[in-house]
Each structure stands twice: as C-alpha cells, then as structure tokens.
Design an enzyme around this catalytic site. Structure first.
Site, PDB file in Angstrom:
ATOM      1  N   MET A 242       0.830  -1.196   0.000  1.00 12.80           N
ATOM      2  CA  MET A 242       0.000   0.000   0.000  1.00 12.80           C
ATOM      3  C   MET A 242       0.872   1.256   0.000  1.00 12.80           C
ATOM      4  O   MET A 242       0.397   2.342   0.325  1.00 12.80           O
ATOM      5  CB  MET A 242      -0.961   0.003   1.186  1.00 12.80           C
ATOM      6  CG  MET A 242      -1.993  -1.104   1.131  1.00 12.80           C
ATOM      7  SD  MET A 242      -3.535  -0.741   2.009  1.00 12.80           S
ATOM      8  CE  MET A 242      -2.945  -0.442   3.654  1.00 12.80           C
ATOM      9  N   GLY A 243       2.143   1.106  -0.344  1.00 14.05           N
ATOM     10  CA  GLY A 243       3.011   2.265  -0.449  1.00 14.05           C
ATOM     11  C   GLY A 243       3.635   2.662   0.875  1.00 14.05           C
ATOM     12  O   GLY A 243       3.725   1.862   1.804  1.00 14.05           O
TER      13      GLY A 243
ATOM     14  N   HIS B  12       9.469   1.664   3.155  1.00 15.49           N
ATOM     15  CA  HIS B  12      10.567   1.764   4.110  1.00 15.49           C
ATOM     16  C   HIS B  12      11.453   0.538   3.931  1.00 15.49           C
ATOM     17  O   HIS B  12      11.279  -0.236   2.970  1.00 15.49           O
ATOM     18  CB  HIS B  12      10.041   1.884   5.545  1.00 15.49           C
ATOM     19  CG  HIS B  12       9.025   0.843   5.929  1.00 15.49           C
ATOM     20  ND1 HIS B  12       9.304  -0.512   5.956  1.00 15.49           N
ATOM     21  CD2 HIS B  12       7.719   0.952   6.299  1.00 15.49           C
ATOM     22  CE1 HIS B  12       8.235  -1.184   6.336  1.00 15.49           C
ATOM     23  NE2 HIS B  12       7.247  -0.326   6.542  1.00 15.49           N
TER      24      HIS B  12
ATOM     25  N   HIS C 191       9.912  -2.893   3.176  1.00 16.80           N
ATOM     26  CA  HIS C 191       9.517  -3.126   1.783  1.00 16.80           C
ATOM     27  C   HIS C 191      10.735  -3.415   0.912  1.00 16.80           C
ATOM     28  O   HIS C 191      10.698  -4.294   0.043  1.00 16.80           O
ATOM     29  CB  HIS C 191       8.787  -1.901   1.231  1.00 16.80           C
ATOM     30  CG  HIS C 191       7.502  -1.584   1.901  1.00 16.80           C
ATOM     31  ND1 HIS C 191       7.388  -0.615   2.875  1.00 16.80           N
ATOM     32  CD2 HIS C 191       6.260  -2.118   1.752  1.00 16.80           C
ATOM     33  CE1 HIS C 191       6.133  -0.557   3.276  1.00 16.80           C
ATOM     34  NE2 HIS C 191       5.424  -1.456   2.623  1.00 16.80           N
TER      35      HIS C 191
ATOM     36  N   GLN D  34     -10.005  -2.099   3.184  1.00 20.84           N
ATOM     37  CA  GLN D  34      -9.311  -2.535   4.394  1.00 20.84           C
ATOM     38  C   GLN D  34      -9.480  -1.567   5.552  1.00 20.84           C
ATOM     39  O   GLN D  34      -9.088  -1.874   6.678  1.00 20.84           O
ATOM     40  CB  GLN D  34      -7.812  -2.717   4.113  1.00 20.84           C
ATOM     41  CG  GLN D  34      -7.508  -3.880   3.221  1.00 20.84           C
ATOM     42  CD  GLN D  34      -6.023  -4.022   2.921  1.00 20.84           C
ATOM     43  OE1 GLN D  34      -5.642  -4.390   1.809  1.00 20.84           O
ATOM     44  NE2 GLN D  34      -5.169  -3.739   3.884  1.00 20.84           N
TER      45      GLN D  34
ATOM     46  N   LYS E 159       5.570  -9.211  10.019  1.00 19.14           N
ATOM     47  CA  LYS E 159       4.906  -8.268  10.930  1.00 19.14           C
ATOM     48  C   LYS E 159       3.401  -8.463  10.927  1.00 19.14           C
ATOM     49  O   LYS E 159       2.741  -8.375  11.958  1.00 19.14           O
ATOM     50  CB  LYS E 159       5.267  -6.836  10.555  1.00 19.14           C
ATOM     51  CG  LYS E 159       4.576  -5.765  11.404  1.00 19.14           C
ATOM     52  CD  LYS E 159       5.122  -4.396  11.075  1.00 19.14           C
ATOM     53  CE  LYS E 159       4.302  -3.320  11.743  1.00 19.14           C
ATOM     54  NZ  LYS E 159       2.995  -3.137  11.089  1.00 19.14           N
ATOM     55  N   ASP E 160       2.829  -8.720   9.756  1.00 14.34           N
ATOM     56  CA  ASP E 160       1.387  -8.954   9.639  1.00 14.34           C
ATOM     57  C   ASP E 160       1.117 -10.452   9.673  1.00 14.34           C
ATOM     58  O   ASP E 160       0.691 -11.059   8.686  1.00 14.34           O
ATOM     59  CB  ASP E 160       0.859  -8.323   8.355  1.00 14.34           C
ATOM     60  CG  ASP E 160       1.017  -6.815   8.358  1.00 14.34           C
ATOM     61  OD1 ASP E 160       0.478  -6.174   9.259  1.00 14.34           O
ATOM     62  OD2 ASP E 160       1.696  -6.295   7.458  1.00 14.34           O
TER      63      ASP E 160
ATOM     64  N   SER F 280       7.148   0.646  10.349  1.00 20.43           N
ATOM     65  CA  SER F 280       5.765   0.863   9.943  1.00 20.43           C
ATOM     66  C   SER F 280       5.606   2.322   9.561  1.00 20.43           C
ATOM     67  O   SER F 280       6.246   3.203  10.147  1.00 20.43           O
ATOM     68  CB  SER F 280       4.806   0.529  11.091  1.00 20.43           C
ATOM     69  OG  SER F 280       3.494   0.982  10.806  1.00 20.43           O
TER      70      SER F 280
ATOM     71  N   ARG G  99       3.208   4.006  10.314  1.00 21.35           N
ATOM     72  CA  ARG G  99       2.568   4.658  11.461  1.00 21.35           C
ATOM     73  C   ARG G  99       3.585   5.205  12.468  1.00 21.35           C
ATOM     74  O   ARG G  99       3.248   6.082  13.263  1.00 21.35           O
ATOM     75  CB  ARG G  99       1.635   3.675  12.172  1.00 21.35           C
ATOM     76  CG  ARG G  99       0.451   3.234  11.321  1.00 21.35           C
ATOM     77  CD  ARG G  99      -0.414   2.228  12.035  1.00 21.35           C
ATOM     78  NE  ARG G  99      -1.504   1.767  11.202  1.00 21.35           N
ATOM     79  CZ  ARG G  99      -2.693   2.346  11.119  1.00 21.35           C
ATOM     80  NH1 ARG G  99      -2.932   3.428  11.836  1.00 21.35           N
ATOM     81  NH2 ARG G  99      -3.628   1.855  10.337  1.00 21.35           N
TER      82      ARG G  99
END
Length: 255
Positions: free
Chosen positions: A26-27, A30, A33, A57, A145-146, A181, A183
C-alpha cells in the site's frame, strides 16, 4: 521500471515473462519493503510491486484519508530496489461499478486483528486474490509483521489450490526495536519512547512477563496465536497511534 495503471496494461507488460515475483503493498515504502523487493529480485526473473491503498481494508474513513501517499517517492525506491513493473491501479480498476464478490477466510480471520478490524481480512484476501490473478506470480512476498494476514493468505492459497508460493520475510526493525511501519512517523518522541515497551515485551516470548512490561499502555490484545509458525502477538495504542507486532515462537515455520 515500468509503471502500469490498468489490468490490461499490466498483463501486456508481463506477457512472455519468466518466473514472476509479486510484492503487494500500500506504499509508504521503508526498509521492510526494500527487503521484500530484494528477496523477490534475487529469486525471480521479473519483479512486480503493486501500490494500492485498498479502501476496503479501512473501517474508519479518517484512517484512509490519513494514510501516507507519495507515489513519486515510492516509485524511486522501487526502481532503485530493482522492481521491473510498478502496478498502481485506481480504485475503479480494482472495484468497478457494481463490484460484489468477496473472499472470506473464515476461521483464520477471527480473533486478534479480526476482532478489532471487522471485514479487514475479507478485503485483504479479496485484493490479494485479484492481484494474484492479474499478475500470475510464481511467488508472492509478505512480511512477518502482519502474521495474521500471512495466515489468512496461506489458507486461501491452500483452499483455492493456487499455484503460488508465499514467501514470508522476518520483521525489519528500527535501531530502537520498533517494527518498521508507516505509522511510526506519527509518534511524538515521548510516544515513541513509550512504544519501545512493545518489542521489549514480546521479546520475552512469555505472555505474563510481556503483559507486565506493557503496563501503562492501552493493550488491545496480547495472545499466543497458533499460526505457522506460532507467534506471541500484540496490538497497543500509544496516543493516537495503533501498533501491531509479534515474535515467532518457532523459527522453523514454513514459507
């Protein structure tokens, strides 16, 4: 690197390609990725990354609006990492008018994130299946992580007999231990210091000790999850930011 925006254009770009590796994203790229891109580059003839902020989502429209978007920066990172095709579809390409078909992986979507983000994994499974059908990769790359997302997709691949290998890479962490992340950039210095309790707690691999170390944080859950491999998973809220993380309890999990 070629940027494509339609399904037909993407399929044409991949016509006659050898083994294809797909990195769905989703872009807001970091180092996590980049690690996925690097692994895909090493193991495949052609690397495709998708860049699609999937509205299905997001339960809260405000979260969708706040999600970071910088296609120019992401494209530069992807190209530097060796991505061959960056698929950037508009919403109407993935969900055309009248769209009504969804993939529901029932048991794997329950609990943990599934309890706090209704219909989230239905959206993940659906968009990933669409991407798998569009790109036809031999391998698809995701981060540990997910962990619940990985479990949902692994079961979907198995149940629907997809000719696809899921490759799951270890979590990439910052120097202070936080899992990378998009976030994290929303945390103030004081909030980031408090957030460091999350990776420290999970590193104990013991639910009781971990819960004690998370005292003072708003904990959504802290649970042992029987995934492949099993993980100790947690989600916490630090100020306005919700963070998820996990540690595998059996490093010998499948890919």
């Amino acid at each position: 690197m070629r940027i494509t925006r339609t399904i037909a254009e993407t399929r044409a770009a991949l016509s006659g390609a050898g083994e294809v590796g797909l990195v769905p994203t989703m872009g807001a790229y970091h180092a996590g990725h980049v690690a996925l891109f690097a692994s895909a580059r090493e193991e495949n003839d052609v690397v495709v990354a998708s860049l699609f902020v999937n509205p299905a989502q997001f339960g809260d429209p405000r979260d969708l609006d706040r999600y970071p978007r910088d296609e120019t920066a992401d494209a530069a990172i992807a190209e530097e990492a060796g991505v061959d095709v960056l698929f950037v579809p508009p919403v109407e390409a993935m969900y055309p008018l009248g769209y009504e078909t969804w993939v529901d992986v029932e048991n794997a979507s329950r609990g943990l994130e599934g309890d706090h983000r209704p219909r989230h994994f239905r959206a993940v499974a659906t968009v990933c299946l669409k991407l798998f059908n569009i790109v036809r990769p031999r391998r698809a790359y995701f981060g540990q992580k997910d962990a619940q997302q990985v479990e949902v997709l692994r079961r979907m691949v198995r149940d629907l007999d997809l000719d696809l290998e899921l490759r799951v890479l270890p979590i990439v962490r910052d120097l202070d231990g936080l899992a990378l992340s998009s976030r994290n950039a929303l945390l103030s210095p004081e909030e980031r210091e408090r957030a460091r309790a999350l990776p420290r707690a999970l590193a104990t691999r013991d639910p009781e000790r971990a819960r004690a170390l998370l005292d003072g944080l708003d904990v959504d859950y802290l649970e042992l999850a029987p995934f492949d491999p099993p993980v100790l998973a947690a989600a916490v809220r630090v100020g306005p930011v919700r963070l998820i993380d996990n540690v595998p309890l059996d490093e010998g999990g499948s890919t």
